[in-house]
Design a protein around this motif. Structure first.
Motif, PDB file in Angstrom:
ATOM      1  N   HIS A   1       1.718  12.704  12.737  1.00  0.00           N
ATOM      2  CA  HIS A   1       1.794  13.381  11.441  1.00  0.00           C
ATOM      3  C   HIS A   1       1.961  14.889  11.568  1.00  0.00           C
ATOM      4  CE1 HIS A   1      -2.481  13.887  12.320  1.00  0.00           C
ATOM      5  NE2 HIS A   1      -2.570  14.758  11.325  1.00  0.00           N
TER       6      HIS A   1
ATOM      7  N   THR B   1       6.880  13.698  14.131  1.00  0.00           N
ATOM      8  CA  THR B   1       7.178  13.462  12.715  1.00  0.00           C
ATOM      9  C   THR B   1       8.591  12.933  12.531  1.00  0.00           C
ATOM     10  OG1 THR B   1       7.754  15.784  12.330  1.00  0.00           O
ATOM     11  CG2 THR B   1       5.493  15.128  11.835  1.00  0.00           C
TER      12      THR B   1
ATOM     13  N   ARG C   1       5.879   4.853  11.160  1.00  0.00           N
ATOM     14  CA  ARG C   1       5.558   5.460   9.866  1.00  0.00           C
ATOM     15  C   ARG C   1       4.408   4.721   9.178  1.00  0.00           C
ATOM     16  NH1 ARG C   1      10.217   5.856   8.175  1.00  0.00           N
ATOM     17  NH2 ARG C   1      10.436   3.897   7.062  1.00  0.00           N
ATOM     18  N   GLU C   2       4.444   3.396   9.159  1.00  0.00           N
ATOM     19  CA  GLU C   2       3.370   2.641   8.506  1.00  0.00           C
ATOM     20  C   GLU C   2       2.042   2.838   9.218  1.00  0.00           C
ATOM     21  OE1 GLU C   2       2.195   1.239   5.684  1.00  0.00           O
ATOM     22  OE2 GLU C   2       4.139   2.048   5.162  1.00  0.00           O
TER      23      GLU C   2
ATOM     24  N   LEU D   1       0.769   6.247   8.171  1.00  0.00           N
ATOM     25  CA  LEU D   1       0.340   6.297   6.773  1.00  0.00           C
ATOM     26  C   LEU D   1      -0.915   5.486   6.508  1.00  0.00           C
ATOM     27  CD1 LEU D   1       3.816   6.103   5.017  1.00  0.00           C
ATOM     28  CD2 LEU D   1       2.347   8.124   5.308  1.00  0.00           C
ATOM     29  N   SER D   2      -1.215   4.509   7.346  1.00  0.00           N
ATOM     30  CA  SER D   2      -2.383   3.662   7.099  1.00  0.00           C
ATOM     31  C   SER D   2      -3.615   4.074   7.906  1.00  0.00           C
ATOM     32  CB  SER D   2      -2.042   2.205   7.394  1.00  0.00           C
ATOM     33  OG  SER D   2      -1.703   2.037   8.748  1.00  0.00           O
TER      34      SER D   2
ATOM     35  N   ARG E   1      -6.102  10.663   9.376  1.00  0.00           N
ATOM     36  CA  ARG E   1      -5.365  11.754  10.007  1.00  0.00           C
ATOM     37  C   ARG E   1      -6.226  13.001  10.065  1.00  0.00           C
ATOM     38  NH1 ARG E   1      -2.552   8.494   6.915  1.00  0.00           N
ATOM     39  NH2 ARG E   1      -3.148   9.619   5.041  1.00  0.00           N
TER      40      ARG E   1
ATOM     41  N   ARG F   1      -1.396  10.788   2.234  1.00  0.00           N
ATOM     42  CA  ARG F   1      -0.289   9.825   2.271  1.00  0.00           C
ATOM     43  C   ARG F   1       0.907  10.352   1.487  1.00  0.00           C
ATOM     44  NH1 ARG F   1       0.101   4.228   3.390  1.00  0.00           N
ATOM     45  NH2 ARG F   1       2.058   3.427   2.549  1.00  0.00           N
ATOM     46  N   GLU F   2       0.653  10.887   0.303  1.00  0.00           N
ATOM     47  CA  GLU F   2       1.736  11.381  -0.546  1.00  0.00           C
ATOM     48  C   GLU F   2       2.508  12.515   0.133  1.00  0.00           C
ATOM     49  OE1 GLU F   2      -1.529  11.163  -1.600  1.00  0.00           O
ATOM     50  OE2 GLU F   2      -1.257   9.231  -2.577  1.00  0.00           O
TER      51      GLU F   2
ATOM     52  N   LEU G   1       2.740  13.149   3.304  1.00  0.00           N
ATOM     53  CA  LEU G   1       3.464  12.649   4.474  1.00  0.00           C
ATOM     54  C   LEU G   1       4.668  11.808   4.069  1.00  0.00           C
ATOM     55  CD1 LEU G   1       0.456  11.914   6.790  1.00  0.00           C
ATOM     56  CD2 LEU G   1       2.211  13.671   7.096  1.00  0.00           C
ATOM     57  N   GLU G   2       4.550  11.010   3.031  1.00  0.00           N
ATOM     58  CA  GLU G   2       5.711  10.249   2.558  1.00  0.00           C
ATOM     59  C   GLU G   2       6.829  11.195   2.145  1.00  0.00           C
ATOM     60  OE1 GLU G   2       3.905   7.779  -0.451  1.00  0.00           O
ATOM     61  OE2 GLU G   2       3.734   6.088   0.936  1.00  0.00           O
TER      62      GLU G   2
END
Length: 122
Positions: free
Chosen positions: A5, A11, A21-22, A25-26, A29, A40-41, A43-44
């Motif tokens: 991240h 990245t 990526r999953e 995000l899960s 961090r 999460r937002e 990073l997305e």
């Protein structure tokens, strides 16, 4: 091993690899500097921007005073093969130099992708 991240190469890998990526995000961090994205937002959004622009400029998100530009290299199937990065002291990435650095890194990645037999970009 750098976390996915932060920084340049990790990245970029997370932006182009669904599995990485999953996982990023899960998982929890860690914040390394005040510029580290950890939600999460955020990073997305970052991963989508990297895919759209074709590179990342990571400005002091892992270490204060350090910046990096990274871009993807693709292999013969069109999948991500690796990344190339140019990093150094953050002051060396000022607005007068950043565009030149981004162009150089992206051109090097495109040339290496071509040498590896990647399909022509769309």
């Amino acid at each position: 091993m750098l976390p996915y991240h932060v920084a340049g190469g990790p990245t970029v890998m997370a932006a182009w690899d669904d599995t990485i990526r999953e996982r990023v995000l899960s998982a929890p961090r860690k914040r390394y500097t005040d510029k580290t994205d950890i939600t999460r937002e955020a990073l997305e959004t970052k991963f989508a921007r990297i895919r759209e622009q074709g590179y990342v400029f990571a400005d002091e998100d892992l270490n204060n005073g350090v910046a990096v530009v990274s871009a993807p290299v693709f292999g013969p199937t069109g999948a991500l093969s690796c990344t190339l990065s140019l990093g150094g002291a953050a002051q060396g990435f000022g607005p007068d130099r950043l565009d030149h650095i981004v162009t150089a890194v992206r051109e090097a990645c495109a040339a290496l992708s071509e040498r590896l037999g990647a399909p022509a970009p769309r």
